[in-house]
Design an enzyme around this catalytic site. Structure first.
Site, mmCIF file in Angstrom:
data_model
loop_
_atom_site.group_PDB
_atom_site.id
_atom_site.type_symbol
_atom_site.label_atom_id
_atom_site.label_comp_id
_atom_site.label_asym_id
_atom_site.label_seq_id
_atom_site.Cartn_x
_atom_site.Cartn_y
_atom_site.Cartn_z
ATOM 1 N N TYR A 59 -34.585 -13.124 17.863
ATOM 2 C CA TYR A 59 -33.864 -14.068 16.992
ATOM 3 C C TYR A 59 -33.729 -15.457 17.640
ATOM 4 O O TYR A 59 -33.334 -16.411 16.985
ATOM 5 C CB TYR A 59 -32.465 -13.559 16.618
ATOM 6 N N LEU A 200 -27.610 -5.889 2.469
ATOM 7 C CA LEU A 200 -27.814 -6.592 1.192
ATOM 8 C C LEU A 200 -29.308 -6.740 0.905
ATOM 9 O O LEU A 200 -29.701 -7.605 0.107
ATOM 10 C CB LEU A 200 -27.135 -7.968 1.249
ATOM 11 N N ILE A 238 -23.965 -4.273 9.687
ATOM 12 C CA ILE A 238 -23.929 -5.620 10.284
ATOM 13 C C ILE A 238 -24.461 -6.685 9.330
ATOM 14 O O ILE A 238 -25.483 -7.324 9.602
ATOM 15 C CB ILE A 238 -24.782 -5.614 11.582
ATOM 16 N N SER A 241 -24.143 -13.351 7.540
ATOM 17 C CA SER A 241 -23.864 -14.529 6.723
ATOM 18 C C SER A 241 -23.509 -15.673 7.649
ATOM 19 O O SER A 241 -22.823 -15.488 8.646
ATOM 20 C CB SER A 241 -22.715 -14.299 5.733
ATOM 21 N N ARG A 246 -18.314 -16.210 2.859
ATOM 22 C CA ARG A 246 -18.964 -14.895 2.763
ATOM 23 C C ARG A 246 -18.692 -14.035 3.995
ATOM 24 O O ARG A 246 -18.652 -12.808 3.898
ATOM 25 C CB ARG A 246 -20.464 -15.059 2.567
ATOM 26 N N ASN A 250 -17.389 -10.445 3.243
ATOM 27 C CA ASN A 250 -18.077 -9.239 3.717
ATOM 28 C C ASN A 250 -17.125 -8.336 4.506
ATOM 29 O O ASN A 250 -17.138 -7.118 4.344
ATOM 30 C CB ASN A 250 -19.310 -9.628 4.536
HETATM 31 N N1 LIG Z 1 -33.518 -4.089 13.820
HETATM 32 C C1 LIG Z 1 -34.190 -4.761 12.906
HETATM 33 O O1 LIG Z 1 -35.419 -4.667 12.781
HETATM 34 C C2 LIG Z 1 -33.438 -5.662 11.970
HETATM 35 C C3 LIG Z 1 -34.083 -6.167 10.829
HETATM 36 C C4 LIG Z 1 -33.350 -6.983 9.965
HETATM 37 C C5 LIG Z 1 -32.032 -7.267 10.230
HETATM 38 N N2 LIG Z 1 -31.429 -6.778 11.369
HETATM 39 C C6 LIG Z 1 -30.022 -7.105 11.686
HETATM 40 O O2 LIG Z 1 -29.215 -6.874 10.547
HETATM 41 C C7 LIG Z 1 -28.530 -8.069 10.181
HETATM 42 C C8 LIG Z 1 -28.316 -8.128 8.685
HETATM 43 O O3 LIG Z 1 -29.528 -8.012 7.979
HETATM 44 P P1 LIG Z 1 -30.268 -9.247 7.273
HETATM 45 O O4 LIG Z 1 -29.912 -10.518 7.929
HETATM 46 O O5 LIG Z 1 -31.707 -8.872 7.212
HETATM 47 O O6 LIG Z 1 -29.796 -9.231 5.778
HETATM 48 P P2 LIG Z 1 -28.470 -8.917 4.953
HETATM 49 O O7 LIG Z 1 -27.289 -8.874 5.813
HETATM 50 O O8 LIG Z 1 -28.805 -7.758 4.097
HETATM 51 O O9 LIG Z 1 -28.435 -10.196 3.996
HETATM 52 C C9 LIG Z 1 -28.273 -11.494 4.499
HETATM 53 C C10 LIG Z 1 -28.563 -12.464 3.356
HETATM 54 O O10 LIG Z 1 -27.598 -12.271 2.320
HETATM 55 C C11 LIG Z 1 -26.813 -13.452 2.151
HETATM 56 N N3 LIG Z 1 -25.425 -13.028 2.001
HETATM 57 C C12 LIG Z 1 -24.600 -12.560 2.973
HETATM 58 N N4 LIG Z 1 -23.401 -12.243 2.482
HETATM 59 C C13 LIG Z 1 -23.454 -12.517 1.158
HETATM 60 C C14 LIG Z 1 -22.523 -12.408 0.100
HETATM 61 N N5 LIG Z 1 -21.300 -11.946 0.320
HETATM 62 N N6 LIG Z 1 -22.903 -12.795 -1.151
HETATM 63 C C15 LIG Z 1 -24.154 -13.253 -1.379
HETATM 64 N N7 LIG Z 1 -25.094 -13.384 -0.415
HETATM 65 C C16 LIG Z 1 -24.741 -13.016 0.846
HETATM 66 C C17 LIG Z 1 -27.028 -14.275 3.386
HETATM 67 O O11 LIG Z 1 -26.948 -15.652 3.100
HETATM 68 P P3 LIG Z 1 -25.792 -16.592 3.758
HETATM 69 O O12 LIG Z 1 -25.998 -16.547 5.252
HETATM 70 O O13 LIG Z 1 -26.072 -17.920 3.167
HETATM 71 O O14 LIG Z 1 -24.472 -16.020 3.337
HETATM 72 C C18 LIG Z 1 -28.455 -13.896 3.775
HETATM 73 O O15 LIG Z 1 -29.384 -14.625 3.014
HETATM 74 C C19 LIG Z 1 -29.444 -9.164 10.743
HETATM 75 O O16 LIG Z 1 -28.792 -10.408 10.817
HETATM 76 C C20 LIG Z 1 -29.817 -8.559 12.058
HETATM 77 O O17 LIG Z 1 -28.751 -8.699 12.975
HETATM 78 C C21 LIG Z 1 -32.115 -5.964 12.210
#
Ligand SMILES: NC(=O)c1ccc[n+]([C@@H]2O[C@H](COP(=O)([O-])OP(=O)(O)OC[C@H]3O[C@@H](n4cnc5c(N)ncnc54)[C@H](OP(=O)(O)O)[C@@H]3O)[C@@H](O)[C@H]2O)c1
Length: 282
Positions: A59, A200, A238, A241, A246, A250
């Site tokens: 990251y 999400l 996890i 946002s 948010r 969350n």
């Molecule tokens: N191990 C792995 O391979 C792997 C892969 C992916 C992710 N991860 C970890 O998991 C974490 C979370 O997954 P992710 O970042 O892929 O996606 P996520 O948490 O499913 O979604 C994040 C997205 O949703 C938006 N969002 C967040 N809260 C919201 C709400 N209440 N209402 C509307 N939209 C909202 C965010 O935008 P805003 O920021 O503008 O709110 C962002 O665009 C990552 O940050 C990372 O730490 C790990």
């Protein structure tokens, strides 16, 4: 408000629990945050009650994570930091140890709480050496716990042949549109706790009309319904946002009771992969 979970390491030989540590079951993911965003989001999240931060070398923001922790008024030992060995770095024993030390240097911390192999090493013959080095990272105190991410049931099964200590966590994509009961069970069977990322679906499902209907009936937002569903499976989760409102929204998902909607959530399942899925690789 946030529950804790006890994560443990199991002896691969005799199945006994070696030792256990406690970690929060909900936290902030910081993927795709630039350094400034990452720092301000973490400080804000910590002020709201978050105590778990999920980052990774991939990251590019481990330095900002460390700075945020130091600038916050929360003692280091009250914050649980997860970081990950980058897949391209998961090539062998020495490199794994070196990369763990580099993560610590970037974070500016004395120890990581949980160090994960980001995905099964592409070179299958390196998997044993990489894991043995992860065990060493824990033994010498670079990290309190070790685990894997994106390991499928077959990868976990193979670990029984080469691990001395089994992983405490398997971080995998889990959300209402990708519920993964078999992989969650395979994770638990090896003594690990599922850690659900992308609750999400990377934001791709927050406007889904079907979850909107469920959320309206519960009286929460769609994002809150999805996060709480993952949490109620027993997984750690996890959501990411960098929007201050948010971040609060969350966290508040944990206050909603979504029981009684099991059938409606089950109907959302569509094996939806939001990005990558190394769990099905050889
Ligand atoms: N191990 C792995 O391979 C792997 C892969 C992916 C992710 N991860 C970890 O998991 C974490 C979370 O997954 P992710 O970042 O892929 O996606 P996520 O948490 O499913 O979604 C994040 C997205 O949703 C938006 N969002 C967040 N809260 C919201 C709400 N209440 N209402 C509307 N939209 C909202 C965010 O935008 P805003 O920021 O503008 O709110 C962002 O665009 C990552 O940050 C990372 O730490 C790990």
């Amino acid at each position: 408000m946030v529950d804790s979970v006890t994560i443990g390491h199991t002896d691969a030989e005799d199945g006994s629990k070696l030792f256990e540590i406690v970690m929060p079951r909900f936290g902030l993911g910081v993927w795709q945050m630039d350094k400034n965003e990452c720092k301000s989001s973490i400080i804000h999240a910590l002020n709201q009650g978050y105590r778990l931060i999920d980052t990774a070398t991939a990251y590019g923001n481990e330095e900002a994570v460390g700075e945020a922790i130091r600038e916050s008024s929360i003692p280091r030992e009250e914050i649980f930091i997860v970081t990950k060995l980058r897949r391209v770095h998961a090539t062998g024993y020495d490199e794994t140890l070196q990369r763990c030390r580099e993560s610590l240097a970037l974070l500016g911390l004395d120890y990581i709480d949980l160090y994960l192999v980001h995905a099964p090493p592409e070179d299958i013959s390196a998997r044993e050496d990489v894991w043995n080095a992860m065990e060493e990272c824990m033994k010498i105190g670079l990290t309190r716990a070790i685990g894997v991410s994106n390991y499928g049931a077959a990868h976990l099964r193979d670990m029984r042949d080469y691990a001395t200590i089994l992983p405490s966590v398997n971080q995998i994509e889990i959300h209402p549109w990708l519920q993964r009961p078999e992989l969650r069970k395979a994770t638990i069977d090896i003594g690990a706790i599922p850690m659900g990322y992308s609750p999400l679906a990377r934001g791709q499902k927050v406007n889904d009309v079907n979850i909107e209907k469920i959320a309206n009936s519960i009286g929460c937002t769609s994002a809150q319904a999805a996060i709480k569903w993952v949490y109620d499976t027993g997984a750690i989760t996890i959501p990411k946002s960098s929007n201050p409102n948010r971040i609060i929204e969350n966290l508040q998902s944990l206050n909603f009771d979504i029981s009684g909607f099991e059938k409606e959530f089950n109907l959302l399942e569509e094996s939806y992969i939001s990005g990558w899925d190394p769990t099905t690789e050889p």
